[in-house]
Design an enzyme around this catalytic site. Structure first.
Site, PDB file in Angstrom:
ATOM      1  N   MET A 215       0.825  -1.335  -0.154  1.00 28.40           N
ATOM      2  CA  MET A 215       0.040  -0.036   0.104  1.00 28.40           C
ATOM      3  C   MET A 215       1.004   1.165   0.112  1.00 28.40           C
ATOM      4  O   MET A 215       1.691   1.327   0.924  1.00 28.40           O
ATOM      5  CB  MET A 215      -0.877   0.076   1.407  1.00 28.40           C
ATOM      6  N   HIS A 216       0.657   2.145  -0.900  1.00 32.00           N
ATOM      7  CA  HIS A 216       1.550   3.339  -0.943  1.00 32.00           C
ATOM      8  C   HIS A 216       0.835   4.630  -1.593  1.00 32.00           C
ATOM      9  O   HIS A 216       1.385   5.647  -1.503  1.00 32.00           O
ATOM     10  CB  HIS A 216       2.928   3.232  -1.390  1.00 32.00           C
ATOM     11  N   ARG A 217      -0.255   4.312  -2.265  1.00 37.13           N
ATOM     12  CA  ARG A 217      -1.109   5.483  -2.693  1.00 37.13           C
ATOM     13  C   ARG A 217      -1.384   6.531  -1.589  1.00 37.13           C
ATOM     14  O   ARG A 217      -1.809   6.428  -0.431  1.00 37.13           O
ATOM     15  CB  ARG A 217      -2.318   5.466  -3.594  1.00 37.13           C
TER      16      ARG A 217
ATOM     17  N   ASP B 118      -2.640  -1.178  -3.671  1.00 40.42           N
ATOM     18  CA  ASP B 118      -3.299   0.077  -4.358  1.00 40.42           C
ATOM     19  C   ASP B 118      -2.146   0.437  -5.537  1.00 40.42           C
ATOM     20  O   ASP B 118      -2.349   1.579  -6.026  1.00 40.42           O
ATOM     21  CB  ASP B 118      -3.337   1.308  -3.315  1.00 40.42           C
TER      22      ASP B 118
END
Ligand code: UDP
Length: 368
Positions: free
Chosen positions: A204-206, A281
């Site tokens: 996850m990094h958005r 994401d």
């Protein structure tokens, strides 16, 4: 023909590797690599050059830190200096990061033909910095190379000249095809002590998910709930790690959750290849899971890559919470068979198609 290829962040390296190789086959094409320095440490940058066989960058702009505005401005100034020295015939940008738009603007202002690889993708969510980068870069580009039919439709709707738009497939998949044997041979899950136990792979990094406390808490709740039933491998992006630490969230407290730093390309794809479901994401990960036929749940309200949902194994989960993710995993695994269709032209030959078109447009037409 001198071509400056711009790369700044992790997904860019995976995309320029096959392009650089394809250009290098022709003695009359001289590709150079400009690394803007957006991602600069070994785990996010160096390991990709090493594993994907990308030569050392010809120019390193060293623009690592700062807000997107500062980064854009600094990349533009530094890239303009490189352009003045090199005077290239073409500038090639990939993807949708800050470096993509910044260098596209410089090329357009200097009237050097601009090529955008991975053009036309649209999430229709302008709160995403990537969406602005995509729209603006496409508006400035002379040749637009597109991964999927939806991208073609979007560009035509935006009145881009059809003669400049080319559906060629996906260069990220070129890298995957090239390194598939090494990916298959590696078994990182065994080295992690998971053995043959089924596991979920999470990334996850958005900004929309990890830049605020609410989003991070939802991720932590999801981990806690899923860990009651599943072994979990969570590969934590530096942005997510930094924000988790800032908000005092501790991820190390569940025995079933293995927390890993960013992985090399081969290591990460090997983890993906052997996982039961990927939860993410990331843009690229939606495409790679589709190609490999691995179930993917995308924790976003939209995707700019609809082919991964229509053809592939991607399942879009808007407004997620732990229970919804739990239920979705159950639903996906209860289906008797995986739907796995590889999108058209995702065949490992996209970079060659791009080079053929560029030769036809800029070299062969001059010889005639
Ligand atoms: N990736 C990797 N190591 C990791 C996480 C991702 O090699 O720890 C690869 C992934 O397989 C894909 C690319 O990095 O090839 C995607 O990058 P990212 O998710 O950072 O960017 P996005 O695609 O969302 O723009």
């Amino acid at each position: 023909m001198k071509i400056l290829q711009v790369a700044g962040a992790r997904p860019n390296f995976v995309k320029i590797a096959p392009l650089h190789r394809a250009f290098m086959q022709y003695p009359d094409m001289h590709p150079q690599i400009v690394h803007t320095g957006q991602h600069y440490d070994f785990a996010m940058s160096g390991v990709f050059f090493e594993q994907l066989g990308i030569p050392h960058p010809d120019h390193f702009l060293g623009v690592g830190q700062g807000s997107p505005t500062v980064q854009t401005a600094e990349i533009m100034c530094a890239f303009e200096r490189v352009m003045r020295v090199e005077m290239p015939d073409l500038v090639l940008v990939v993807g949708d990061v800050t470096s993509t738009l910044a260098c596209a603007l410089v090329a357009a202002q200097m009237r050097i033909p601009l090529v955008h690889v991975e053009a036309g993708l649209r999430s229709r969510d302008r709160t995403m910095p990537e969406e602005m980068n995509r729209i603006l870069t496409d508006a400035l580009s002379d040749q637009l190379f597109v991964t999927e039919q939806a991208g073609m439709d979007n560009l035509l709707r935006e009145n881009i000249d059809p003669g400049r738009i080319h559906l060629v497939g996906n260069v990220m998949i070129d890298s995957l095809v090239r390194f598939r044997d090494r990916i298959e041979d590696m078994s990182l899950s065994r080295q992690l002590g998971i053995g043959s136990e089924p596991y979920l792979l999470i990334t996850m990094h958005r900004p929309g998910n990890v830049d605020h406390e609410d989003g991070l808490r939802k991720i932590a709740e999801m981990l806690e709930m899923l860990a009651m039933r599943w072994m979990i491998v969570f590969v934590v992006h530096p942005r997510t790690a930094r924000n988790m630490a800032d908000f005092g969230l501790d991820l190390q407290k569940w025995t079933n959750v293995k927390i890993l730093p960013p992985q090399g390309y081969i290591e990460f794809l090997s983890l993906m290849r052997h996982s039961t479901v990927v939860i993410t994401d990331s843009g690229g990960v939606q495409e790679e899971t589709t190609f490999l036929g691995i179930h993917c749940i995308t924790l976003r309200n939209n995707t700019e890559r609809p082919v991964t949902v229509g053809y592939g194994t991607n399942y879009l989960l808007p407004d997620f919470n732990a229970q919804k993710v739990w239920d979705t995993i159950g639903k996906i695994l209860a289906r008797d068979s995986k739907k796995q269709t590889i999108p058209p032209l995702w065949d490992g030959n996209t970079a060659q198609r791009i080079v053929n078109i560029l030769r036809e447009k800029y070299i062969d037409s001059q010889d005639r």
